[in-house]
Design an enzyme around this catalytic site. Structure first.
Site, short mmCIF file in Angstrom:
data_model
loop_
_atom_site.label_atom_id
_atom_site.label_comp_id
_atom_site.label_asym_id
_atom_site.label_seq_id
_atom_site.Cartn_x
_atom_site.Cartn_y
_atom_site.Cartn_z
N GLU A 33 -8.06 16.00 6.95
CA GLU A 33 -8.94 16.98 7.57
C GLU A 33 -8.22 17.74 8.67
O GLU A 33 -8.26 18.97 8.72
CB GLU A 33 -10.16 16.28 8.16
CG GLU A 33 -11.17 15.88 7.13
CD GLU A 33 -12.51 15.54 7.76
OE1 GLU A 33 -12.51 15.19 8.95
OE2 GLU A 33 -13.52 15.62 7.06
N ARG A 46 -0.46 15.57 -1.95
CA ARG A 46 -1.88 15.23 -2.13
C ARG A 46 -2.62 16.53 -2.35
O ARG A 46 -2.50 17.46 -1.57
CB ARG A 46 -2.42 14.57 -0.87
CG ARG A 46 -1.91 13.20 -0.64
CD ARG A 46 -2.09 12.84 0.80
NE ARG A 46 -3.46 12.42 1.11
CZ ARG A 46 -3.83 11.16 1.13
NH1 ARG A 46 -2.98 10.22 0.83
NH2 ARG A 46 -5.06 10.83 1.44
N ASP A 72 -6.61 -2.33 3.14
CA ASP A 72 -5.59 -3.31 2.75
C ASP A 72 -5.88 -4.68 3.34
O ASP A 72 -5.16 -5.62 3.06
CB ASP A 72 -4.21 -2.85 3.26
CG ASP A 72 -3.89 -1.45 2.79
OD1 ASP A 72 -4.11 -1.18 1.61
OD2 ASP A 72 -3.44 -0.64 3.61
N ASP A 80 0.87 -1.16 0.00
CA ASP A 80 0.00 0.00 0.00
C ASP A 80 0.91 1.21 0.00
O ASP A 80 2.10 1.10 0.28
CB ASP A 80 -0.85 -0.06 1.28
CG ASP A 80 -1.72 1.15 1.41
OD1 ASP A 80 -2.27 1.57 0.39
OD2 ASP A 80 -1.85 1.67 2.53
N LYS A 81 0.39 2.34 -0.33
CA LYS A 81 1.26 3.50 -0.33
C LYS A 81 1.07 4.34 0.94
O LYS A 81 1.96 4.46 1.74
CB LYS A 81 1.01 4.37 -1.56
CG LYS A 81 2.00 5.51 -1.69
CD LYS A 81 1.71 6.34 -2.90
CE LYS A 81 0.51 7.22 -2.71
NZ LYS A 81 0.67 8.19 -1.63
N ARG A 133 -5.48 4.25 -7.90
CA ARG A 133 -6.94 4.31 -7.85
C ARG A 133 -7.56 2.93 -7.73
O ARG A 133 -8.58 2.64 -8.34
CB ARG A 133 -7.48 4.96 -9.13
CG ARG A 133 -7.10 6.39 -9.30
CD ARG A 133 -8.20 7.27 -8.77
NE ARG A 133 -7.90 8.68 -9.03
CZ ARG A 133 -7.88 9.60 -8.08
NH1 ARG A 133 -8.10 9.25 -6.83
NH2 ARG A 133 -7.63 10.84 -8.35
N THR A 166 -2.32 1.37 -4.76
CA THR A 166 -2.77 2.48 -3.94
C THR A 166 -4.09 3.00 -4.44
O THR A 166 -4.46 2.82 -5.59
CB THR A 166 -1.72 3.61 -3.93
OG1 THR A 166 -2.25 4.71 -3.22
CG2 THR A 166 -1.36 4.05 -5.32
N GLY A 167 -4.79 3.62 -3.53
CA GLY A 167 -6.03 4.24 -3.93
C GLY A 167 -5.81 5.67 -4.41
O GLY A 167 -6.71 6.32 -4.89
#
Lengths: 338, 1461
Positions: free
Chosen positions: B689, B798, B1031, B420-421, B1001, B878-879
Site C-alpha cells: 500500500e 508482485r 510463519d 518463507d519468501k 499460495r 510462500t503465500g
C-alpha cells in the site's frame, strides 16, 4: 564514520568474543607423529633398561613359615591343640653376601586389610590420645568397641587383628647361634609416629588405660607393647603403627625390622642362619600364608622388575608403531601434501 | 508515606482476593466493572471491583520465604538431582555408607546452590524491573480531589478513570471513554505487543461519542459487562449498561491495551477494565520454550546405558562380595568384621547391602556435573553467537538473538530448511517498479536505474535514514519506555530474557520512523511519458471544471490514467501523518457545501459511513463527521433499522450536504503552508500500500489526508480533491482484493475502486463487448495488460490489478440495502458479507496494473547456494502466487535453470493423486532409466513401495531417494490434497527426490503441516525461517524456528528460537556456529561419558582386591571432587572454545556441515567405543600401579593417590588429544587442573591427622612426591593408556581423513594457498567431501518414457505461444493458451460465467468442476514438451494426448503461465 553511541548493540570486536584467539592446531600428521613415536619409544626403552638393571641388583630372600606342609618346622604350631607361645625355627643359608642395609619383612597373603569395613573400624581420635574417646570410642569400632562393659582401647577391628608373631634371627657360626641385632626404630612413617598417633599425656601411661579393656585378640594391653622403651609403647609402638597402615592389596609385606647394626651393618654375610619365630597369628581361616622376607632396597624401593619391563614394552611398541606408520604412510601417501 | 500504607493494605488483601476470584470464576462468565468513583467513600468491602486483580505486576517466582522450598521443589523436577540426593542420603545409612556423609552431600549441594544462585539472580532482575514498572506514573481520577492525580501504576485499579496523554504508555487495559480527537478517535501504537509499527485507531465507546465537553467521571454511572480476562489481543466483547437500561455493545476498537503507546491524540480518558496480570499483554506472556535438542535426546539414551552399566557393575560386585563371604564359610578370618551387634551377616544380606554401597561408590558414572556443564557450555556458546560481529546488522543495530538457550547444537544438525519468501528471502521493501495503464506499459527505466543504484549504496542510505531522524526527543523517550514494557511483558521467564532486551531496543528503533518508508521505497522516479500524460490529464480536467464541461469528455485513455492514480491514492487504508508533529494526524477538514442535487437524495439517506458500524475493517469505521454532532441521537443504536430511520430524520432536518467542491485555493495555501510536499508520512498496514501511495505521489497525485469518511487527494492543477468515502471493503485473503466506494468529486459518480491480485481481478473484469470498436479496444487492453502481467511476474514482481466501476445511484442503493442486511445479520454474517462484496466487485473496468518489486535481501542466492552445498534441503513455502514465487526462486538460485521443474496443480484429490503417481513414475523412469534398462514391472513395484517406504535412517538420505536435479512447484490447493493422509506419503516421496520444493499460495496452517509432515515422516531435523505472523505456526512446529526481525513485526521473532536480522546470516549461523556448537557439545558429552566411566572403572577393578567390599583406593575427597573440580575446567573450556575447523573454511566448504547432519561426531557406536576405551585406559591405569607395587609394603592411599594422579593426567591428556585448537585458555585450564589437584592434595594431606574418617591419607602425597617411582608411574601410565587412541587418531587423520580433518589440514595452509586449493580443486574436493555418492547424471530420457514422445505432439502448439518471457536462457516457458487468443498475442481471457465465451468452459472453475485438470509439465532438457493430462470424471484415466484446443488457459484459479524448463 558512524558514531559509536548509535550502535549500542554492536558486539565488541575482540579476539576472544569473535573466537579468534591465537591458536595452535596440532595436526596429527605423519611428519609429526612418526618421529614423535620414535623419540618417545627410544626414551622409554632407555628408562626401562635402567629400571631393570636396578631391579635386578636387589636381593630378596623369602621364607614361608605358614606351616601347612607337614615337613615345615612350624607345622607343629598349626596343628591342634594350638599351644600358646609356640616357637619354631627356620634354618636357611645365605650363599652370597646379602648387601645391607637388609630389611626384614613379614608377608601375609590372601589377607584383606583393604576390606572396607575392616579399614574403617578404628577411631583416630582415640589413637591420637584423646581421653574422651577412651571412654566412648567411635561407633565405627563396632563390634570391637566395648568388651565386658568397658571400652576397648585401641578399639576396632584393625587394631584388634594386629599381627603378633615375633622373630629373632641368629647366625649359626660354628654351631653357635649369634643373635643378629634388629633395629626396630623408624620403621613406621615419621608422621605417624610423631603426629598422627599420640599417647595420652599421662606419666605412667598405664593409668590412662584405667577402666578400659585391651583388644579381644590381644594378649597384653597397649601400654605393655614394649615396656622396655617408653617411646615405643602404647599407640606409638612401631609394630602397631606399621600394622595400622593398611595394605592396599591382599598380598602384602610389612616391614618388621631393619638390620643396620654391628657386624651386619654391611649386610648378612655368607653363612647359615636360623630364624626363630614365635608363632601366634592364625592364617588358616582365610587360607593365607605367612612369610618372612629379607630384602635390600634401592632408590626405587624393593625388587620389582615390572616397571622396567613395562617401560621396555611400551617403548618398543612406540618404535614399532612408528615403523608401521612409516610403511603405511609410504604406501598410501596422502594426496593433499602436494 | 500514604502510598506505602496503601501498598501494605493491598498486599494484605491479595491472598483474599485470589480466593474470592476463584469462587467468582465458577459463578459467572463475565466481568462486571463499576466505576470506582461511585465507591470512593465506601471502604473497599463494598466496591464491586475489589475482586479483580490490581495493577501491580509481580513476575518474580519467589519471595524471600518461599525461595528455598519452591526452588528446591523446582530443581527436584530434574530426575538427575533426585538421583543424586537419593545417593547422598543413602550415605547416611550406616550399613551401606562409604563416605563421610556430609562430604557426600557436597556435590549435590554445590550443584543445587549453583542453580539456586542463578535463579536468585534472575528473580532479582525480574523484581527490579517489576518495581520500575510498578512505579511508573499515570493520571488517575480521584473523587476527593475532583480531578486527576498522579499515581503509580501499581495503584491503578479496575474501575479507575485514567487520563492519558500523547506518547504515554497505557498502564492497563482501558476502555476508551473520551478522546480529544474531534473524531473521537485515539491512535495507539502496538509495536510493543505485536511489533506492528503502524498506528491503530481506537474509538470512543459509542455512548460517549457525542459529548461536547470533557468527559466527567463523576457523572458516569454505567456498568460495564465484558468477558473474563483472556489473552486474545484481537477480541474484546462486552456491553455497557447505562442507568437508563440501554445497552451498548463494546468492541475491541474501544479497548486500549496495556503496553501500547498513545499517539496522535492529545488526551484520552478511559476506565480500567483489566489490570495487572489480567491485562491482555500480560496474559500473552508465554513462558520460554523448552526444547530438547537431538543431541540431548541421544545423550539421554546413553545416560540410560550408563545406568545399566552402573547396575551391572553393582550387581557384579554384590555377587562377588556374596561369594567372597561365602568362601570363608564359618571360618571367620581375622579381618572379617561382624555387624555392629556382633552377629554374623549372611553372605546374601551383605551382598544386598553391598549393592547399595556400590551405587554410592560408583555414582560418578552417572555424571552429576554433566548436566550443569552442558548448561554452562550452552550459555557460553550463546554468548559467542551473540557476540559475533558477522551476525550483527548495523542498519538496525541488532544482532542475532538466541531465544532458546538449549538447542544451539541443533543448528549444526539441520537437514531441511523451510523458508518463507516475503520478508525472509526478500527485504519486504516494496519498491514500485513499473506499471501499465490502459494497455500501455510504462517501463520506468529511470526508476529501475535508481533502484539499482540503491542496491549499491544501500547500507549508507539506510543509516542516514535511521539516524537522521527529525523526531523530537520525547518521542524516542516514549518509545524507550514502551520498550521497557515489552521487556517486561515478554520476559517473565529467564530464558527469554536475553532476547527480549534486544527486541525491545529494536522495537524502539523501529518506532522512530514510519514503517515502509525507506528512501528507496519513497523516492520514485516517475516515467516521463506517464508524467506528461498525468499532467495533461489534470490540466484538461481543470479546464473542464472551470468551463463546467462534463468530465466524461475526457479521452478514455487519459481518464483511465487519471482513475488509475486516483485508485492508487484512494484505495487503501493509509493514514497520513506529518513528521514535524510526530504521529499527529494531519487534520484537514473542509466544511464543504454544495447544492443539493436531487438525484443524490436517495443516496444520501444511505450514506454508508454511518452504517458500517459492524464492519471488520477499522478504517471503515462508522464515525460521524464533526459537523454532524448536532444529530446526536443517531448514534444510540447499532441496529441498522433504527439507523435508517435516524438517517431519514436527519435527512428531513436537511442538515447533511456533502458534495463535490474543490478546495478553494486560498484555503489551500493557508492550510498547507507548513507541511511541504513530500514531508507527509504515510502509515500503511502493508508495504504494498505504501509503495503504491508513494508511487502516486511521484506523479503529483498525493494523498494528503484521510478521515474515516473522506480522503483528500492533491493533484496538479486541480488542487485538493475530497473523495467522500462511502464504503471500504477491506482486504482479506480469500477475496484477495480490496475496494473502496467513493463519490468522485469531479464526476460526482459513485465509483468503486478495486485493487487486488491479478488472477482475481482479471476474472471480475467486465467482458468487453466485441461488437463495437470500444469493446475491441477494451479487449485489446485486457490482453495486453495480461501480457504485461505475465512479464512482470516473470521478472519476479508482485503484480496488482487496478480496476474501477461506476455505479448508478440505484445500483448502489440496491447493493447497500443488501450489504446492510448482511452486516446486521446474526447468522452467517461473514458469509453474507463476503457475498455482498462479491456482488459489488463484478463487471469491473480494468484500469491498469502495477509491478512492485520485493527486492531480494543481500546475499540470498549465495546463502542458498552454500546451504544447499551443505546438504540442506531448502523448501520455500510462500503465500505468493506461483509465477512470482517461481521467479523469485530463480532469482535466489533456489531453482536452477539447468534443472527440471515439476509443477503440480490439481483441482481435486483424485487429480492430485494421479499427478503424484505420474511424477513418481516420471522420476523413477527418468533416473532409473539413465542407469540402465529397468523393466516396467520393477518400476511399478518401486512406485508401490513408495507408499510404505522404509523409515530412512535419520541421518542419511535413503539410497533410493537420491536427490535429483528436479524442482517441485506445488500450489496451495494441490498441497491441501497432497497433505491428506492418503497422499502424504506419495507427496513426500516425490518431494524428497527433488532438489528444491516450492509451495505457493500456502496458508500458515499448510506451512506448519508441511513442516510437521517432513519432520515426523522423514525423521529429519527441520528449521523453519520466516518473518511474519503467518510463519509463526511453522516456526513453532519446526525443530528450530528462526525469526527474521524484519519489518513485519515481532510475532515471528517472539515465536522463534533464534532471531536473525537478515536471511544471509543463516549461513554463518548454521555452517559455522551450528557446526561448532554441535561438534563441541558432542565431543564434550562423549568425553564426559568416557571420563566418568574411566574413573569409575578404576574402583571397579579394585573390588577384585578388596573382597568386593566397596572399598576404594582413591580417597573419598578425590572421588567426590574429581568431577567437580579437578577435571571440569578443561572440558568446559574446550567445550566452549574448541574449533575443529576455522570459520572461513567452514563457510568456504559448506560440505563440512554434513558431518553434523549425519551426527558424525556422536554416533551411538562412539559411545560404546568410548566406553571400551575408558575401560581399557582404566585397566592400564589400574594395573600398571598394581604390578609396580605388588608384593610390597605399600599402603592403601600411597598406592591409591598415584592412581588418582595418573587417572587425572590420562583424562587430561585424552582431552588434549581430542582438542583440535589450542589457545592459551586450554593450556591454562589444563595446567590449572593439575596444579589444583596437587595443591588440594597437599593441603588436604597435611591438614588434619585425625579427621576425615574412614580414610585419612595424612602426609601421603608429600611422601609420594619424594618417591621417584611416583614420577615413573605418572610418565608411563598415561602414555600406555593413550597410545591406542593416539595411534588411531594419527592413522585416521593421516591416512583416511574425513572431510572435517581435510578442512583442518586446509586451515593449516597459508591463506593464499588455501584459497587457491579451494578454487582449483573444488570438483576434486567435492568428490571426496561429498557426503553421498554424486547424484545420478541427468540423462535424456529418450526411449524409456513413452509420454515424452507423446508430449512432443502436444508441445508443438504450445511452443508457438512462447511469449519470450524474460527467462534464463536455459529454460523455456510454455504457455498454454487458447489458440484464438494466442494468435492475437492475448494470453489471457476472462469470462464471466454468465456470459460464456467459446473457451470459457476451460477457464472458470465451476465449469471445469466435472473435469479434473492435471497439469504435469515434464521438461526434458532440450525439447521442451508440455504434457497435459486431461481426465474427465467418467473415464477413470485417459492419458491421451490432448488436442491443442484443450490447453485451455487456466485462469480460473490457477495462473496462466506454467513455467517449464
Amino acid at each position: 564514520m558512524k558514531e559509536e553511541g548509535n550502535l549500542e548493540n554492536r558486539p565488541s570486536n575482540t579476539a576472544f568474543t569473535q573466537q579468534r584467539l591465537p591458536a595452535w592446531q596440532p595436526m596429527l600428521s605423519a611428519g609429526v607423529v612418526i618421529p614423535g613415536f620414535l623419540v618417545i619409544g627410544l626414551a622409554f626403552i632407555g628408562i626401562g633398561v635402567g629400571l631393570l638393571i636396578t631391579s635386578r641388583s636387589i636381593q630378596v630372600l623369602e621364607l614361608d613359615y605358614t606351616g601347612t606342609e607337614t615337613n615345615s618346622p612350624c607345622n607343629k604350631c598349626t596343628t591342634l591343640p594350638i599351644q600358646n607361645n609356640c616357637v619354631c625355627k627356620l634354618n636357611f643359608t645365605i650363599d652370597t653376601l646379602f648387601k645391607g642395609p637388609v630389611f626384614f619383612y613379614y608377608s601375609l597373603t590372601n589377607y584383606f586389610q583393604s576390606q572396607r569395613k575392616y579399614g574403617a573400624s578404628l577411631d583416630y581420635n582415640q589413637l591420637s590420645g584423646d581421653l574422651t574417646y577412651f571412654k566412648s570410642p567411635a561407633s565405627d569400632c563396632d563390634p570391637y568397641r566395648y568388651a565386658n562393659g568397658k571400652p576397648i582401647v585401641p578399639c576396632g577391628s584393625l587394631a584388634n587383628s594386629m599381627f603378633n608373631d615375633t622373630f629373632k634371627l641368629y647366625q649359626i657360626v660354628n654351631g653357635k647361634e649369634n643373635l643378629v641385632p634388629f633395629d626396630g626404630k623408624g620403621i613406621a612413617w615419621w608422621t605417624d609416629y610423631n603426629i598422627k598417633y599420640r599417647n595420652p599425656d599421662y606419666s605412667p601411661l598405664e593409668n590412662a588405660f584405667n577402666d578400659t579393656e585391651k583388644p579381644v585378640f590381644w594378649s597384653k594391653p597397649a601400654y605393655k607393647l614394649d615396656t622396655s622403651d617408653s617411646s615405643n609403647n602404647g599407640f606409638v609402638n612401631q609394630d602397631f603403627l606399621v600394622w595400622m597402615r593398611r595394605a592396599a592389596l591382599p598380598n602384602f609385606r610389612k616391614l618388621y625390622r631393619r638390620i643396620t647394626e654391628g657386624d651386619y651393618k654391611d649386610g648378612l654375610p655368607v653363612g647359615n642362619y636360623s630364624l626363630e619365630i614365635s608363632y601366634n597369628y592364625p592364617v588358616k581361616s582365610f587360607d593365607g600364608t605367612k612369610k618372612a622376607t629379607f630384602s635390600n632396597v634401592s632408590w626405587m624401593g624393593g625388587q620389582n622388575e615390572f616397571l622396567g619391563i613395562a617401560y621396555l614394552a611400551i617403548g618398543s611398541m612406540c618404535v614399532v608403531m612408528s615403523v608401521v606408520m612409516l610403511i603405511v604412510y609410504a604406501k598410501f601417501r596422502f594426496p593433499e601434501d602436494d | 508515606m500514604a502510598r506505602e500504607n496503601e501498598d501494605a493494605g493491598m498486599a494484605k488483601d491479595a491472598p483474599k482476593t485470589k480466593k474470592q476470584r476463584k469462587n467468582k470464576t465458577k459463578e459467572t462468565k463475565t466481568r462486571t466493572v463499576h466505576a470506582n468513583t461511585l465507591y470512593d467513600f465506601a471502604k473497599g468491602e463494598e466496591n464491586p471491583n475489589r475482586h479483580y486483580a490490581n495493577n501491580r505486576i509481580k513476575t518474580t517466582k519467589y519471595t524471600v520465604l518461599s525461595f528455598l522450598p519452591k526452588n528446591l521443589f523446582e530443581q527436584f523436577h530434574r530426575l538427575a538431582n533426585v538421583y543424586f540426593v537419593f545417593i547422598a542420603l543413602l550415605n547416611f545409612v550406616p550399613v551401606v555408607n562409604t563416605f563421610l556423609p556430609e562430604l557426600a552431600l557436597a556435590p549435590v549441594l554445590f550443584i543445587l546452590s549453583v542453580t539456586a544462585i542463578k535463579d536468585i539472580w534472575e528473580d532479582y532482575r525480574r523484581h527490579r524491573s517489576d518495581k520500575e514498572i510498578n512505579h511508573m506514573d499515570c493520571l488517575v481520577y480521584c473523587r476527593a480531589e475532583k480531578g486527576y492525580v498522579e499515581k503509580y501504576w501499581k495503584e491503578v485499579r479496575v474501575g479507575d478513570f485514567i487520563r492519558l496523554r500523547c506518547n504515554e504508555i497505557l498502564p492497563a487495559d482501558v476502555l476508551l471513554m473520551s478522546s480529544s480527537d474531534p473524531d473521537r478517535l485515539c491512535h495507539i501504537e502496538t509495536a510493543t505487543l505485536d511489533g506492528e509499527t503502524n498506528l491503530k485507531q481506537r474509538q470512543v465507546v459509542r455512548s460517549f461519542f457525542d459529548l461536547d465537553c470533557d468527559f466527567d467521571p463523576l457523572k458516569y454511572n454505567s456498568v460495564i459487562e465484558c468477558e473474563k480476562p483472556n489473552n486474545d489481543l484481537n477480541r474484546f466483547r462486552g456491553y455497557i449498561i447505562h442507568q437508563s437500561g440501554r445497552r451498548d455493545a463494546l468492541y475491541k476498537e474501544n479497548l486500549l491495551l496495556r503496553g501500547c503507546t498513545i499517539r496522535n491524540t492529545e488526551e484520552a480518558v478511559g476506565i480500567v477494565i483489566y489490570a495487572g496480570h489480567e491485562t491482555k499483554a500480560m496474559l500473552n506472556n508465554n513462558g520460554p520454550r523448552y526444547k530438547r535438542s537431538k543431541l540431548e535426546r541421544q545423550m539421554n539414551v546413553d545416560v540410560f546405558w550408563c545406568v545399566i552399566i552402573l547396575l551391572v557393575m553393582c550387581l557384579f560386585a554384590a555377587l562377588g562380595h556374596g561369594l567372597w563371604m561365602f568362601q570363608y564359610g564359618d571360618k571367620r578370618p581375622v579381618f572379617d568384621v561382624l555387624s555392629p551387634e556382633g552377629t554374623n551377616l549372611s553372605p546374601i544380606m551383605s551382598a544386598i547391602y553391598l549393592f547399595l554401597t556400590m551405587i554410592i561408590v560408583f555414582q560418578v558414572l552417572i555424571p552429576i556435573s554433566l548436566f550443569v556443564s552442558i548448561e554452562i557450555v550452552k550459555i557460553c556458546q550463546v554468548y559467542f553467537i551473540h557476540q559475533d560481529t558477522d551476525l550483527y546488522d548495523e542498519e538496525t543495530d541488532s544482532h542475532l538473538q538466541c531465544r532458546a538457550l538449549n538447542i544451539t547444537e541443533d543448528l549444526g544438525q539441520m537437514q531441511y530448511i523451510f523458508s518463507d519468501k516475503t520478508g525472509t528471502l526478500t527485504e519486504n521493501k516494496m519498491v514500485f517498479r513499473r506499471c501499465t495503464v490502459a494497455g500501455v506499459e510504462y517501463s520506468h527505466d529511470a526508476n529501475a536505474k535508481r533502484i539499482a543504484m540503491y542496491q549499491e549504496m544501500d547500507s549508507e542510505e539506510e543509516e542516514c535514514m535511521s539516524h537522521g531522524g527529525t523526531l523530537p526527543r520525547r518521542d524516542s523517550v516514549g518509545s524507550h519506555q514502551s520498550a521497557r514494557v515489552v521487556l517486561r511483558s515478554h520476559s517473565t521467564k529467564s530464558h527469554r530474557r536475553t532476547g527480549s532486551r534486544a527486541e525491545a531496543k529494536r522495537a524502539s528503533i523501529l518506532s522512530k520512523h514510519t514503517a515502509f518508508s525507506s528512501p528507496m521505497e519513497k523516492d520514485i522516479t516517475p516515467d516521463p511519458q506517464l508524467l506528461d500524460k498525468v499532467n495533461d490529464c489534470s490540466s484538461q480536467l481543470d479546464f473542464m471544471r472551470l468551463h463546467s464541461q462534463p468530465v466524461s469528455q475526457l479521452p478514455s485513455d487519459l481518464s483511465d490514467i487519471f482513475d488509475f492514480f486516483i485508485a492508487l491514492t484512494v484505495c487503501n487504508t493509509v493514514v497520513v501523518s506529518s513528521p514535524n508533529q510526530p504521529r499527529q494526524k494531519v487534520r484537514m477538514r473542509f466544511e464543504l457545501k454544495s447544492p443539493v442535487k436531487t438525484i443524490e437524495d436517495f443516496i444520501k439517506r444511505f450514506t454508508p459511513s454511518r452504517l458500517t458500524s459492524g464492519s471488520n475493517n477499522s478504517s471503515s469505521s462508522s464515525l460521524n463527521r464533526s459537523s454532524n454532532k448536532g444529530g446526536s441521537s443517531m448514534l444510540s443504536s447499532p441496529s441498522a433499522e433504527s439507523t435508517l430511520t435516524k438517517l431519514n430524520e436527519e435527512q428531513s432536518s436537511g442538515g447533511l450536504e456533502h458534495a463535490f467542491s474543490p478546495a478553494p485555493p486560498s484555503y489551500d495555501e493557508k492550510a498547507f503552508c507548513t507541511p511541504e510536499e513530500g514531508e507527509l508520512r504515510y502509515e500503511a498496514e502493508s508495504p504494498d500500500e505504501a509503495a503504491l501511495v508513494y508511487a502516486a505521489r511521484a506523479y503529483k497525485c498525493s494523498l494528503v489526508g484521510r478521515l474515516p469518511d473522506q480522503v483528500t487527494v492533491e493533484l496538479p492543477h486541480l488542487g485538493k480533491l475530497n473523495f467522500e468515502l462511502l464504503h471500504t471493503l477491506g482486504f482479506d485473503s480469500t477475496r484477495k482484493r480490496m475496494s473502496v466506494v467513493v463519490r468522485h468529486p469531479l464526476t460526482d459518480q459513485i465509483t468503486v475502486y478495486t485493487k487486488g491480485a491479478d488472477s482475481v481481478i482479471m476474472e471480475l473484469i467486465r467482458p468487453p463487448n466485441t461488437g463495437n470498436s470500444k469493446g475491441r479496444r477494451q479487449k485489446k487492453i485486457l490482453c495486453r495488460t495480461q501480457n504485461y502481467l505475465n512479464l512482470y511476474a516473470a521478472d519476479g514482481l508482485r503484480t496488482l490489478c487496478i480496476a474501477k466501476k461506476v455505479l448508478s445511484k440505484e445500483e448502489y442503493a440496491r447493493w447497500l440495502q443488501h450489504h446492510l442486511e448482511a452486516e446486521t445479520a446474526i447468522q452467517r454474517r461473514e458469509e453474507l458479507l463476503f457475498e455482498s462484496a462479491l456482488r459489488l466487485e463484478t463487471n469491473l473496468h480494468l484500469l491498469g496494473a502495477t509491478g512492485i518489486e520485493d527486492r531480494l535481501q543481500d546475499g540470498v542466492p549465495e546463502t542458498i547456494a552454500s546451504l544447499r552445498k551443505a546438504g540442506l534441503q531448502i523448501w520455500v513455502l510462500t503465500g505468493d502466487k506461483q509465477e512470482t514465487a517461481v521467479n523469485i526462486a530463480y532469482a535466489c538460485k533456489l531453482l536452477d535453470p539447468e534443472e527440471e521443474l515439476l509443477t503440480l496443480n490439481a483441482d481435486s484429490k483424485e487429480a492430485c493423486k494421479l499427478l503424484l503417481e505420474e511424477s513418481l513414475h516420471y522420476i523413477q523412469a527418468k533416473f532409473l532409466c539413465s542407469s540402465g534398462d529397468a523393466s516396467a514391472k520393477d518400476l511399478h513395484a518401486n512406485v508401490s513401495s513408495f507408499e510404505i517406504y522404509p523409515p530412512a535412517p535419520p541421518s542419511s538420505h535413503g539410497a533410493s531417494f537420491s536427490v535429483h536435479q528436479l524442482g517441485l512447484v506445488i500450489d496451495g490447493r494441490t498441497l491441501a490434497y497432497a497433505l491428506d493422509t492418503s497422499l502424504e506419503d506419495k507427496f513426500l516421496a516425490v518431494a524428497r527426490s527433488c532438489r528444491s520444493v516450492l509451495c505457493c499460495r500456502s496458508t500458515p496452517l499448510q506451512k506448519s503441516m508441511v513442516v510437521k509432515l517432513v519432520r515426523n515422516k522423514l525423521k529429519v531435523m527441520t528449521l523453519a525461517i520466516g518473518d511474519g505472523a503467518n510463519d509463526v505456526s511453522m516456526i513453532q512446529v519446526a525443530d528450530v524456528g528462526v525469526g527474521i526481525s524484519g519489518q513485519e513485526g515481532m510475532q515471528a521473532v517472539m515465536a522463534s528460537d533464534f532471531a536473525l536480522p537478515r536471511f544471509r546470516y543463516l549461513q554463518k549461523l548454521l555452517l559455522v556456529h551450528g557446526h561448532w556448537c554441535y561438534s563441541r557439545l558432542a565431543n564434550m558429552i562423549l568425553y564426559f561419558f568416557y571420563k566418568n566411566a574411566m574413573f569409575v572403572a578404576l574402583i571397579f577393578w579394585y573390588q577384585f582386591y578388596c573382597g568386593f567390599s566397596g572399598s576404594a583406593m582413591i580417597d573419598q575427597w578425590y572421588l567426590i571432587f574429581f568431577n567437580l573440580m579437578f577435571s571440569s575446567f578443561p572440558q568446559l573450556i574446550s567445550g566452549t572454545l574448541d574449533r575443529d575447523v576455522s570459520a572461513e573454511t567452514l563457510q568456504q566448504l559448506p560440505q563440512l556441515y554434513t558431518s553434523g547432519q549425519n551426527s558424525e561426531e556422536y554416533k551411538p557406536y562412539m559411545f560404546w567405543m568410548n566406553m571400551i576405551d575408558a575401560f581399557y585406559q582404566s585397566l592400564v591405569c589400574f594395573f600398571i600401579p598394581y604390578f609396580t607395587y605388588t608384593d610390597s609394603d605399600v599402603d592403601l592411599f600411597t598406592w591409591g593417590t598415584p592412581i588418582t594422579a595418573i587417572a587425572l593426567l590420562t583424562i587430561l591428556l585424552h582431552l588434549s588429544i581430542e582438542t583440535k585448537t589450542w589457545t592459551w585458555m586450554n593450556c591454562l585450564s589444563i595446567t590449572f587442573s593439575i596444579a589444583l589437584f596437587f595443591t588440594v592434595a597437599l593441603c588436604y594431606n597435611a591438614s588434619c591427622p585425625t579427621c576425615y574418617p574412614p580414610s585419612n591419607p595424612y602426609w601421603t602425597i608429600q611422601r609420594l612426591l619424594q618417591d621417584p617411582v611416583f614420577y615413573l608411574l605418572c610418565t608411563i601410565t598415561p602414555v600406555a593408556a593413550l597410545l591406542p587412541r593416539y595411534f588411531y587418531r594419527a592413522c585416521h587423520s593421516t591416512l583416511f581423513p574425513n572431510p572435517v580433518q581435510v578442512g583442518r589440514q586446509l586451515d593449516k595452509l597459508p591463506a593464499d594457498t588455501r584459497r587457491n586449493i579451494l578454487s582449483l580443486s573444488r570438483v576434486k574436493m567435492g568428490s571426496w567431501l561429498s557426503p553421498r555418492p554424486p547424484s545420478l547424471p541427468v540423462g535424456k530420457p529418450q526411449n524409456c518414457v513413452q509420454k515424452d514422445q507423446r508430449s512432443k505432439l502436444a508441445h508443438g502448439d504450445a511452443e508457438s505461444v512462447q511469449q519470450g518471457a524474460a527467462r534464463p536462457p536455459g529454460p523455456k516457458s510454455c504457455t498454454k493458451n487458447d489458440p484464438l487468443l494466442s494468435e492475437e498475442l492475448q494470453p489471457a481471457s476472462t469470462k464471466d460465467p454468465s456470459d460464456p465465451s467459446p473457451c470459457s468452459w476451460m477457464t472458470s472453475t465451476p465449469v471445469v468442476a466435472q473435469m479434473d485438470r492435471v497439469q504435469l509439465n515434464l521438461p526434458p532438457s532440450i525439447t521442451s514438451p508440455c504434457v497435459a493430462y486431461v481426465r474427465s470424471s467418467e473415464a477413470p484415466l485417459s492419458r491421451e494426448q490432448t488436442p491443442p484446443c484443450s490447453h485451455g488457459s487456466e485462469q480460473g484459479a490457477e495462473p496462466a503461465l506454467y513455467t517449464v524448463l
